[in-house]
Design an enzyme around this catalytic site. Sequence first.
Site, mmCIF file in Angstrom:
data_model
loop_
_atom_site.group_PDB
_atom_site.id
_atom_site.type_symbol
_atom_site.label_atom_id
_atom_site.label_comp_id
_atom_site.label_asym_id
_atom_site.label_seq_id
_atom_site.Cartn_x
_atom_site.Cartn_y
_atom_site.Cartn_z
ATOM 1 N N GLU A 59 6.322 -5.315 -2.323
ATOM 2 C CA GLU A 59 5.954 -4.223 -3.209
ATOM 3 C C GLU A 59 7.156 -3.428 -3.709
ATOM 4 O O GLU A 59 8.026 -3.125 -2.897
ATOM 5 C CB GLU A 59 5.048 -3.293 -2.386
ATOM 6 C CG GLU A 59 3.976 -2.646 -3.157
ATOM 7 C CD GLU A 59 2.921 -2.072 -2.216
ATOM 8 O OE1 GLU A 59 2.387 -2.817 -1.375
ATOM 9 O OE2 GLU A 59 2.669 -0.887 -2.340
ATOM 10 N N ARG A 109 -1.860 -3.587 4.110
ATOM 11 C CA ARG A 109 -0.421 -3.628 3.826
ATOM 12 C C ARG A 109 -0.068 -5.045 3.376
ATOM 13 O O ARG A 109 -0.545 -6.033 3.955
ATOM 14 C CB ARG A 109 0.399 -3.270 5.070
ATOM 15 C CG ARG A 109 0.458 -1.785 5.396
ATOM 16 C CD ARG A 109 1.251 -0.987 4.360
ATOM 17 N NE ARG A 109 1.380 0.413 4.700
ATOM 18 C CZ ARG A 109 0.577 1.379 4.256
ATOM 19 N NH1 ARG A 109 -0.434 1.107 3.448
ATOM 20 N NH2 ARG A 109 0.803 2.646 4.600
ATOM 21 N N HIS A 112 -1.455 -0.255 -5.393
ATOM 22 C CA HIS A 112 -1.477 0.504 -4.137
ATOM 23 C C HIS A 112 -2.134 1.876 -4.357
ATOM 24 O O HIS A 112 -1.541 2.925 -4.059
ATOM 25 C CB HIS A 112 -0.064 0.662 -3.556
ATOM 26 C CG HIS A 112 -0.067 0.953 -2.082
ATOM 27 N ND1 HIS A 112 0.924 0.535 -1.229
ATOM 28 C CD2 HIS A 112 -0.956 1.644 -1.310
ATOM 29 C CE1 HIS A 112 0.641 0.954 -0.001
ATOM 30 N NE2 HIS A 112 -0.484 1.618 -0.027
HETATM 31 C C1 GLV Z 1 -1.649 4.373 2.015
HETATM 32 O O1 GLV Z 1 -1.430 3.205 1.904
HETATM 33 C C2 GLV Z 1 -1.559 5.089 3.259
HETATM 34 O O2 GLV Z 1 -1.115 4.521 4.262
HETATM 35 O O3 GLV Z 1 -1.938 6.270 3.269
#
Ligand code: GLV
Length: 321
Positions: free
Chosen positions: A268, A239, A286
């Site tokens: 983000e 993250r 991402h």
């Molecule tokens: C993606 O980042 C998730 O948490 O599935």
Amino acid sequence: MPSVYITNPIPEIGVNLLLKKGYKVEINKSSRDLTVEGLKKIVGDYDAVLSFLTNKIDAGVIDFASKHLKVIANFAVGFDNIDARAANARGIAVCNTPGVASESVAEHTFAMILALNKMITQQDRFVRDGKYKKWDPNLFLSHQVWGQTIGIIGLGRIGTFVGQIANGGFRMKILYFDIRRAEDFELLTDAQFAPVHKILKDSDIVSLHVPLTEQTKHLIGKEELRLMKNSAILINTARGPIVDEEALVWAIKKKEIAGAGLDVYEHEPEISKELLGMENVIFSPHTASATFETRNEMSRIAAQNIIDVLEGKEPFGLVKV
Ligand code: GLV
């Protein structure tokens, strides 16, 4: 008949499961994420919400939940976008899709490690730009990944897979930190448990695999980056806010570290312009978990989580806070 709101289109496997149960399903087909006002309305109107990680469902939104709302099922492994405590306090279950992304994210982590080490994006551009005129033994020289030391911070499922690839595929030395020691993993991979500062100091590659919590926000800042080898790279497929992005820009500019592979960003989808201008940083939007296999499983499990809660069963992905 229970009603379910799906905040963005998802693979049909999950939608079909809900429809087969006879639920009334509404899907937001707009390309924009719901606003806070939109989310407030939805939590007030439906029995279940299937949400995306881009839907910030905080206590303010949950205040608007009707007494019918029983479950918020996130289409994600992470659930830092939802205030699960606030939801639970109102009797609303929060669910995620644990385990489904581990292989995909571990593969993506290695894609970044290899691309950075081997300067793949620069080499691709070099060839496309017509600069490949003659074989040169000194062209794009890099160190092999084989035998390097990888530091894994966070040894959940994804971190474990990263370790297994590192050991089985590249005979890497592994240092790891987690809140718990993992003796089986150590036996299997020869990994050494170490405090974070030692991992930062001794690793050639530092890869982050912790969830985002109050404790892990800015886990990697200026001090931590300063501890890393000047030749080391940082990979973040976890993250964004785990890394202080401003500090990262500083560290790369000052050559405190050699580069970074980033799938996630502190603000983000905004990304620091300075970072975007850096040749030794590689980016993805991402998408570390973006495989057909993972997305289909996320869809199926998120839907099944909803069905289980509405049928009074404990769902596989129940978030316990
Ligand atoms: C993606 O980042 C998730 O948490 O599935």
